[in-house]
Design a protein around this motif. Structure first.
Motif, PDB file in Angstrom:
ATOM      1  N   LEU A   1      -6.417   9.065  -7.180  1.00  0.00           N
ATOM      2  CA  LEU A   1      -7.260   8.542  -8.241  1.00  0.00           C
ATOM      3  C   LEU A   1      -6.509   7.549  -9.122  1.00  0.00           C
ATOM      4  O   LEU A   1      -7.008   6.462  -9.434  1.00  0.00           O
ATOM      5  CB  LEU A   1      -7.811   9.693  -9.083  1.00  0.00           C
ATOM      6  CG  LEU A   1      -8.862  10.570  -8.397  1.00  0.00           C
ATOM      7  CD1 LEU A   1      -9.085  11.847  -9.178  1.00  0.00           C
ATOM      8  CD2 LEU A   1     -10.175   9.811  -8.228  1.00  0.00           C
ATOM      9  N   VAL A   2      -5.298   7.896  -9.532  1.00  0.00           N
ATOM     10  CA  VAL A   2      -4.536   7.036 -10.440  1.00  0.00           C
ATOM     11  C   VAL A   2      -4.033   5.782  -9.743  1.00  0.00           C
ATOM     12  O   VAL A   2      -4.163   4.667 -10.261  1.00  0.00           O
ATOM     13  CB  VAL A   2      -3.350   7.819 -11.051  1.00  0.00           C
ATOM     14  CG1 VAL A   2      -2.427   6.875 -11.832  1.00  0.00           C
ATOM     15  CG2 VAL A   2      -3.855   8.929 -11.965  1.00  0.00           C
ATOM     16  N   GLU A   3      -3.462   5.938  -8.547  1.00  0.00           N
ATOM     17  CA  GLU A   3      -2.797   4.818  -7.881  1.00  0.00           C
ATOM     18  C   GLU A   3      -3.740   3.963  -7.039  1.00  0.00           C
ATOM     19  O   GLU A   3      -3.398   2.836  -6.687  1.00  0.00           O
ATOM     20  CB  GLU A   3      -1.653   5.343  -7.004  1.00  0.00           C
ATOM     21  CG  GLU A   3      -0.539   6.010  -7.790  1.00  0.00           C
ATOM     22  CD  GLU A   3       0.690   6.294  -6.940  1.00  0.00           C
ATOM     23  OE1 GLU A   3       0.874   5.617  -5.903  1.00  0.00           O
ATOM     24  OE2 GLU A   3       1.463   7.192  -7.307  1.00  0.00           O
TER      25      GLU A   3
ATOM     26  N   ASP B   1       0.827  -1.209   0.000  1.00  0.00           N
ATOM     27  CA  ASP B   1       0.000   0.000   0.000  1.00  0.00           C
ATOM     28  C   ASP B   1       0.865   1.264   0.000  1.00  0.00           C
ATOM     29  O   ASP B   1       0.419   2.338   0.371  1.00  0.00           O
ATOM     30  CB  ASP B   1      -0.967   0.005   1.190  1.00  0.00           C
ATOM     31  CG  ASP B   1      -0.253  -0.091   2.536  1.00  0.00           C
ATOM     32  OD1 ASP B   1       0.997  -0.099   2.554  1.00  0.00           O
ATOM     33  OD2 ASP B   1      -0.944  -0.141   3.574  1.00  0.00           O
ATOM     34  N   ASP B   2       2.121   1.120  -0.440  1.00  0.00           N
ATOM     35  CA  ASP B   2       3.013   2.279  -0.551  1.00  0.00           C
ATOM     36  C   ASP B   2       2.660   3.079  -1.802  1.00  0.00           C
ATOM     37  O   ASP B   2       2.361   2.513  -2.856  1.00  0.00           O
ATOM     38  CB  ASP B   2       4.474   1.835  -0.636  1.00  0.00           C
ATOM     39  CG  ASP B   2       4.965   1.176   0.638  1.00  0.00           C
ATOM     40  OD1 ASP B   2       4.402   1.482   1.709  1.00  0.00           O
ATOM     41  OD2 ASP B   2       5.900   0.356   0.555  1.00  0.00           O
ATOM     42  N   TRP B   3       2.724   4.399  -1.694  1.00  0.00           N
ATOM     43  CA  TRP B   3       2.506   5.250  -2.858  1.00  0.00           C
ATOM     44  C   TRP B   3       3.711   5.179  -3.787  1.00  0.00           C
ATOM     45  O   TRP B   3       4.850   5.022  -3.342  1.00  0.00           O
ATOM     46  CB  TRP B   3       2.258   6.695  -2.428  1.00  0.00           C
ATOM     47  CG  TRP B   3       1.020   6.874  -1.617  1.00  0.00           C
ATOM     48  CD1 TRP B   3       0.938   7.127  -0.285  1.00  0.00           C
ATOM     49  CD2 TRP B   3      -0.335   6.803  -2.080  1.00  0.00           C
ATOM     50  NE1 TRP B   3      -0.374   7.216   0.116  1.00  0.00           N
ATOM     51  CE2 TRP B   3      -1.178   7.032  -0.964  1.00  0.00           C
ATOM     52  CE3 TRP B   3      -0.915   6.577  -3.331  1.00  0.00           C
ATOM     53  CZ2 TRP B   3      -2.567   7.024  -1.065  1.00  0.00           C
ATOM     54  CZ3 TRP B   3      -2.296   6.569  -3.428  1.00  0.00           C
ATOM     55  CH2 TRP B   3      -3.105   6.792  -2.316  1.00  0.00           C
ATOM     56  N   MET B   4       3.463   5.324  -5.072  1.00  0.00           N
ATOM     57  CA  MET B   4       4.519   5.230  -6.068  1.00  0.00           C
ATOM     58  C   MET B   4       5.247   6.552  -6.288  1.00  0.00           C
ATOM     59  O   MET B   4       6.372   6.572  -6.782  1.00  0.00           O
ATOM     60  CB  MET B   4       3.925   4.748  -7.404  1.00  0.00           C
ATOM     61  CG  MET B   4       3.360   3.347  -7.364  1.00  0.00           C
ATOM     62  SD  MET B   4       4.595   2.101  -6.947  1.00  0.00           S
ATOM     63  CE  MET B   4       5.779   2.349  -8.264  1.00  0.00           C
ATOM     64  N   THR B   5       4.608   7.658  -5.961  1.00  0.00           N
ATOM     65  CA  THR B   5       5.189   8.975  -6.242  1.00  0.00           C
ATOM     66  C   THR B   5       4.966   9.916  -5.063  1.00  0.00           C
ATOM     67  O   THR B   5       4.102   9.690  -4.216  1.00  0.00           O
ATOM     68  CB  THR B   5       4.539   9.613  -7.485  1.00  0.00           C
ATOM     69  OG1 THR B   5       3.141   9.790  -7.228  1.00  0.00           O
ATOM     70  CG2 THR B   5       4.722   8.742  -8.721  1.00  0.00           C
ATOM     71  N   ASP B   6       5.732  11.001  -5.053  1.00  0.00           N
ATOM     72  CA  ASP B   6       5.494  12.081  -4.111  1.00  0.00           C
ATOM     73  C   ASP B   6       4.375  12.962  -4.659  1.00  0.00           C
ATOM     74  O   ASP B   6       4.146  13.024  -5.877  1.00  0.00           O
ATOM     75  CB  ASP B   6       6.749  12.919  -3.911  1.00  0.00           C
ATOM     76  CG  ASP B   6       7.860  12.128  -3.221  1.00  0.00           C
ATOM     77  OD1 ASP B   6       7.524  11.270  -2.381  1.00  0.00           O
ATOM     78  OD2 ASP B   6       9.036  12.368  -3.536  1.00  0.00           O
ATOM     79  N   ALA B   7       3.700  13.659  -3.765  1.00  0.00           N
ATOM     80  CA  ALA B   7       2.598  14.539  -4.178  1.00  0.00           C
ATOM     81  C   ALA B   7       2.646  15.806  -3.319  1.00  0.00           C
ATOM     82  O   ALA B   7       1.999  15.874  -2.276  1.00  0.00           O
ATOM     83  CB  ALA B   7       1.265  13.830  -4.041  1.00  0.00           C
ATOM     84  N   PRO B   8       3.406  16.808  -3.748  1.00  0.00           N
ATOM     85  CA  PRO B   8       3.625  17.986  -2.910  1.00  0.00           C
ATOM     86  C   PRO B   8       2.485  18.999  -2.874  1.00  0.00           C
ATOM     87  O   PRO B   8       2.566  19.993  -2.147  1.00  0.00           O
ATOM     88  CB  PRO B   8       4.879  18.617  -3.521  1.00  0.00           C
ATOM     89  CG  PRO B   8       4.872  18.173  -4.946  1.00  0.00           C
ATOM     90  CD  PRO B   8       4.266  16.809  -4.954  1.00  0.00           C
ATOM     91  N   SER B   9       1.415  18.782  -3.648  1.00  0.00           N
ATOM     92  CA  SER B   9       0.286  19.712  -3.634  1.00  0.00           C
ATOM     93  C   SER B   9      -1.014  18.944  -3.453  1.00  0.00           C
ATOM     94  O   SER B   9      -1.067  17.729  -3.667  1.00  0.00           O
ATOM     95  CB  SER B   9       0.227  20.514  -4.940  1.00  0.00           C
ATOM     96  OG  SER B   9      -0.145  19.675  -6.027  1.00  0.00           O
ATOM     97  N   GLU B  10      -2.068  19.651  -3.070  1.00  0.00           N
ATOM     98  CA  GLU B  10      -3.366  18.998  -2.889  1.00  0.00           C
ATOM     99  C   GLU B  10      -3.868  18.405  -4.197  1.00  0.00           C
ATOM    100  O   GLU B  10      -4.452  17.310  -4.214  1.00  0.00           O
ATOM    101  CB  GLU B  10      -4.390  19.995  -2.340  1.00  0.00           C
ATOM    102  CG  GLU B  10      -4.170  20.361  -0.879  1.00  0.00           C
ATOM    103  CD  GLU B  10      -5.309  21.196  -0.323  1.00  0.00           C
ATOM    104  OE1 GLU B  10      -6.350  21.303  -1.007  1.00  0.00           O
ATOM    105  OE2 GLU B  10      -5.154  21.742   0.778  1.00  0.00           O
ATOM    106  N   GLN B  11      -3.650  19.109  -5.306  1.00  0.00           N
ATOM    107  CA  GLN B  11      -4.101  18.585  -6.591  1.00  0.00           C
ATOM    108  C   GLN B  11      -3.367  17.300  -6.946  1.00  0.00           C
ATOM    109  O   GLN B  11      -3.979  16.327  -7.409  1.00  0.00           O
ATOM    110  CB  GLN B  11      -3.907  19.622  -7.693  1.00  0.00           C
ATOM    111  CG  GLN B  11      -4.471  19.167  -9.041  1.00  0.00           C
ATOM    112  CD  GLN B  11      -4.213  20.150 -10.156  1.00  0.00           C
ATOM    113  OE1 GLN B  11      -3.060  20.538 -10.389  1.00  0.00           O
ATOM    114  NE2 GLN B  11      -5.266  20.576 -10.846  1.00  0.00           N
ATOM    115  N   LEU B  12      -2.046  17.267  -6.719  1.00  0.00           N
ATOM    116  CA  LEU B  12      -1.285  16.058  -7.025  1.00  0.00           C
ATOM    117  C   LEU B  12      -1.646  14.917  -6.073  1.00  0.00           C
ATOM    118  O   LEU B  12      -1.646  13.748  -6.475  1.00  0.00           O
ATOM    119  CB  LEU B  12       0.215  16.345  -6.961  1.00  0.00           C
ATOM    120  CG  LEU B  12       0.786  17.134  -8.141  1.00  0.00           C
ATOM    121  CD1 LEU B  12       2.252  17.451  -7.904  1.00  0.00           C
ATOM    122  CD2 LEU B  12       0.611  16.367  -9.451  1.00  0.00           C
TER     123      LEU B  12
END
Length: 285
Positions: free
Chosen positions: A189-191, A172-183
């Protein structure tokens, strides 16, 4: 004698480690689902694309009778009935049982589900979203179509072995960083809900996703063509949003096959969600 004891201990440890997992029933028992919010989760997760009967018309209130075939090198899997019918569908399930299926791939009778149900991706879904989805599913039409058995041969028909598969490939680890609320929303949604990686990421010999090649394209399980690489698209954000809305590419081509169904689902989401998905894909470059 010692080696016999050792084998027995090893077998017992393997049996324990491969046991189906369950969610915290108290956590889910305290949640109140909203069918209105659940409709958005339903479309984001693409439930209708897999669980409506083959050749059924697109509808805002689909009949989730199942039956669609998914061929793979491990066998052919058939989508089950997830309508609110209490006998053939999920009408007599509880919310924790629904969460068990989506988060851990565990059936109400305590068996492992095959990962044709993308529970390794849905494991990232928020508990409230699962509760909302369950509430929405219970509002859809009932259907008593019996489920069709999967066509899976030995050794893949040994359900307990899926516990080992989960130990190897469930994360259940995320694949990417997301530095903003939109990301963060796009990543979710994508992951998680839209499970894009299930099709767009190549797999190893055991069917686990090659996380080092996240969304870099994969062979089509049907054997026809290749599912495209999403990390090299040079489309603008507007191009991506338009594609997720209408299915039209910047080159005036249009989405076909399973992707046409994905677009139908994405078009029902708020515009801000499609923009978040586009922002996420652009951030992968």
């Amino acid at each position: 004698m010692r080696w016999i004891i050792g084998l027995l201990l090893l077998a017992a440890a393997g049996w324990f480690l491969t046991a189906p997992s369950h969610v915290d029933t108290q956590q889910y028992g305290s949640l109140q689902g909203s069918a209105d919010r659940g409709e958005t989760v339903f479309h984001a997760a693409g439930c209708a694309s897999c669980h409506t009967a083959p050749d059924a018309e697109d509808s805002d209130r689909p009949i989730l009778s199942g039956g669609r075939a998914f061929a793979s090198e491990f066998g052919t899997f058939y989508a089950p009935n997830i309508s609110p019918d209490p006998t053939q569908g999920i009408g007599d399930w509880s919310l924790p049982e629904m969460a068990d299926a989506l988060v851990h791939g565990t059936s109400p009778d305590g068996r492992h589900y095959y990962p044709a149900l993308p529970y390794t991706t849905y494991a990232k879904a928020a508990p409230q979203d699962i509760a909302d989805l369950f509430a929405f599913l219970m509002t859809l039409p009932k259907d008593a179509t019996p489920n069709r058995a999967h066509e899976v041969g030995f050794p893949f028909n040994i359900r307990r072995s899926l516990g080992g598969w989960k130990l190897l490939f469930a994360s259940d680890d995320w694949m990417t960083d997301a530095p903003s609320e939109q990301l963060q929303r796009g990543r979710y949604l994508v992951e998680a809900l839209a499970h894009c990686g299930e099709c767009h990421t190549p797999r190893n010999a055991l069917g686990g996703m090659d996380r080092a090649k996240w969304l870099q394209g994969a062979p089509n399980p049907s054997g026809r063509g290749k599912i495209p690489d999403l990390t090299t698209l040079d489309w603008s954000q507007d191009d991506l949003v338009e594609y997720l809305t209408s299915g039209f590419t910047p080159d005036f081509d249009s989405a076909g096959g399973e992707m046409a169904e994905v677009v139908q689902n994405m078009a029902r989401l708020p515009l801000s969600d499609r923009e978040a998905i586009a922002a996420y894909l652009i951030a992968l470059r």
